[in-house]
Write a protein that holds these residues in place. Structure first.
Motif, PDB file in Angstrom:
ATOM      1  N   ARG A 187       0.793  -1.371  -0.005  1.00  0.00           N
ATOM      2  CA  ARG A 187       0.048   0.024   0.045  1.00  0.00           C
ATOM      3  C   ARG A 187       0.698   1.261   0.087  1.00  0.00           C
ATOM      4  O   ARG A 187       1.933   1.339   0.830  1.00  0.00           O
ATOM      5  N   PRO A 188       0.628   2.031  -0.768  1.00  0.00           N
ATOM      6  CA  PRO A 188       1.445   3.376  -0.782  1.00  0.00           C
ATOM      7  C   PRO A 188       1.059   4.198   0.565  1.00  0.00           C
ATOM      8  O   PRO A 188       0.418   4.081   1.422  1.00  0.00           O
ATOM      9  N   GLY A 189       2.457   4.996   0.782  1.00  0.00           N
ATOM     10  CA  GLY A 189       2.409   5.835   2.009  1.00  0.00           C
ATOM     11  C   GLY A 189       3.783   5.262   2.678  1.00  0.00           C
ATOM     12  O   GLY A 189       4.530   4.539   2.182  1.00  0.00           O
ATOM     13  N   PRO A 190       4.193   6.327   3.593  1.00  0.00           N
ATOM     14  CA  PRO A 190       5.501   6.014   4.254  1.00  0.00           C
ATOM     15  C   PRO A 190       5.524   4.757   4.794  1.00  0.00           C
ATOM     16  O   PRO A 190       4.665   4.030   5.281  1.00  0.00           O
ATOM     17  N   LYS A 191       6.803   4.191   4.583  1.00  0.00           N
ATOM     18  CA  LYS A 191       7.039   2.731   4.929  1.00  0.00           C
ATOM     19  C   LYS A 191       8.449   2.559   5.674  1.00  0.00           C
ATOM     20  O   LYS A 191       9.203   3.559   5.763  1.00  0.00           O
ATOM     21  N   ARG A 192       8.659   1.581   6.591  1.00  0.00           N
ATOM     22  CA  ARG A 192       9.881   1.401   7.275  1.00  0.00           C
ATOM     23  C   ARG A 192      10.409  -0.106   6.715  1.00  0.00           C
ATOM     24  O   ARG A 192       9.572  -0.935   6.972  1.00  0.00           O
ATOM     25  N   LEU A 193      11.388  -0.184   6.398  1.00  0.00           N
ATOM     26  CA  LEU A 193      12.190  -1.488   6.037  1.00  0.00           C
ATOM     27  C   LEU A 193      13.159  -1.922   7.316  1.00  0.00           C
ATOM     28  O   LEU A 193      13.850  -1.179   7.788  1.00  0.00           O
ATOM     29  N   TYR A 194      13.147  -3.352   7.277  1.00  0.00           N
ATOM     30  CA  TYR A 194      14.315  -3.695   8.000  1.00  0.00           C
ATOM     31  C   TYR A 194      14.804  -4.564   7.334  1.00  0.00           C
ATOM     32  O   TYR A 194      14.395  -5.491   6.368  1.00  0.00           O
ATOM     33  N   VAL A 195      16.346  -4.698   7.214  1.00  0.00           N
ATOM     34  CA  VAL A 195      17.124  -5.536   6.585  1.00  0.00           C
ATOM     35  C   VAL A 195      17.969  -6.278   7.458  1.00  0.00           C
ATOM     36  O   VAL A 195      18.518  -5.872   8.419  1.00  0.00           O
ATOM     37  N   SER A 196      17.960  -7.757   7.238  1.00  0.00           N
ATOM     38  CA  SER A 196      18.900  -8.291   7.940  1.00  0.00           C
ATOM     39  C   SER A 196      19.593  -9.566   7.308  1.00  0.00           C
ATOM     40  O   SER A 196      19.033 -10.267   6.508  1.00  0.00           O
ATOM     41  N   ARG A 197      20.623 -10.042   7.902  1.00  0.00           N
ATOM     42  CA  ARG A 197      21.642 -10.814   7.516  1.00  0.00           C
ATOM     43  C   ARG A 197      22.203 -11.495   8.475  1.00  0.00           C
ATOM     44  O   ARG A 197      22.752 -10.762   9.135  1.00  0.00           O
ATOM     45  N   VAL A 198      22.555 -12.783   8.497  1.00  0.00           N
ATOM     46  CA  VAL A 198      23.389 -13.362   9.400  1.00  0.00           C
ATOM     47  C   VAL A 198      24.860 -12.655   9.358  1.00  0.00           C
ATOM     48  O   VAL A 198      25.284 -12.732   7.922  1.00  0.00           O
ATOM     49  N   GLY A 199      25.401 -12.268  10.445  1.00  0.00           N
ATOM     50  CA  GLY A 199      26.784 -11.970  10.248  1.00  0.00           C
ATOM     51  C   GLY A 199      26.903 -10.423  10.040  1.00  0.00           C
ATOM     52  O   GLY A 199      27.919  -9.724   9.901  1.00  0.00           O
TER      53      GLY A 199
END
Length: 95
Positions: free
Chosen positions: A68-80
């Protein structure tokens, strides 16, 4: 080690979402190592407080559809690597 998110694009699509009748958008981009700029495959990217998520491909690219349009917050996660959060605002629409 830190991750870096580059070339993130969040654009509202023209059509309604599958069940809501509201416009939806696409978030796409690439995840790179912040020190070496090397692509990070198998990195988890997800929109906070939603069911949208993806794992990057071998070149660190990802695509999230039906957002859906609008402000968003992304999380980025990777082992190490350190988990990162990024606030997004929709890209301007082109007439």
């Amino acid at each position: 080690m830190w991750v870096r998110l580059v070339a993130v694009l969040f654009v509202a699509a023209c059509g309604p979402g599958p069940a809501t009748g509201q416009s939806t958008g696409v978030i796409e981009g690439r995840v790179l190592d912040a020190d070496s700029n090397a692509p990070l495959p198998r990195t988890h990217v997800f929109v906070v407080e939603s069911m949208h998520g993806a794992v990057t491909d071998s070149s660190g690219r990802f695509r999230l559809e039906g957002v859906r349009p609008g402000p968003k917050r992304l999380y980025v996660s990777r082992v190490g690597h350190e988990r990162r959060a990024l606030a997004l605002r929709p890209a301007p629409t082109v007439p």
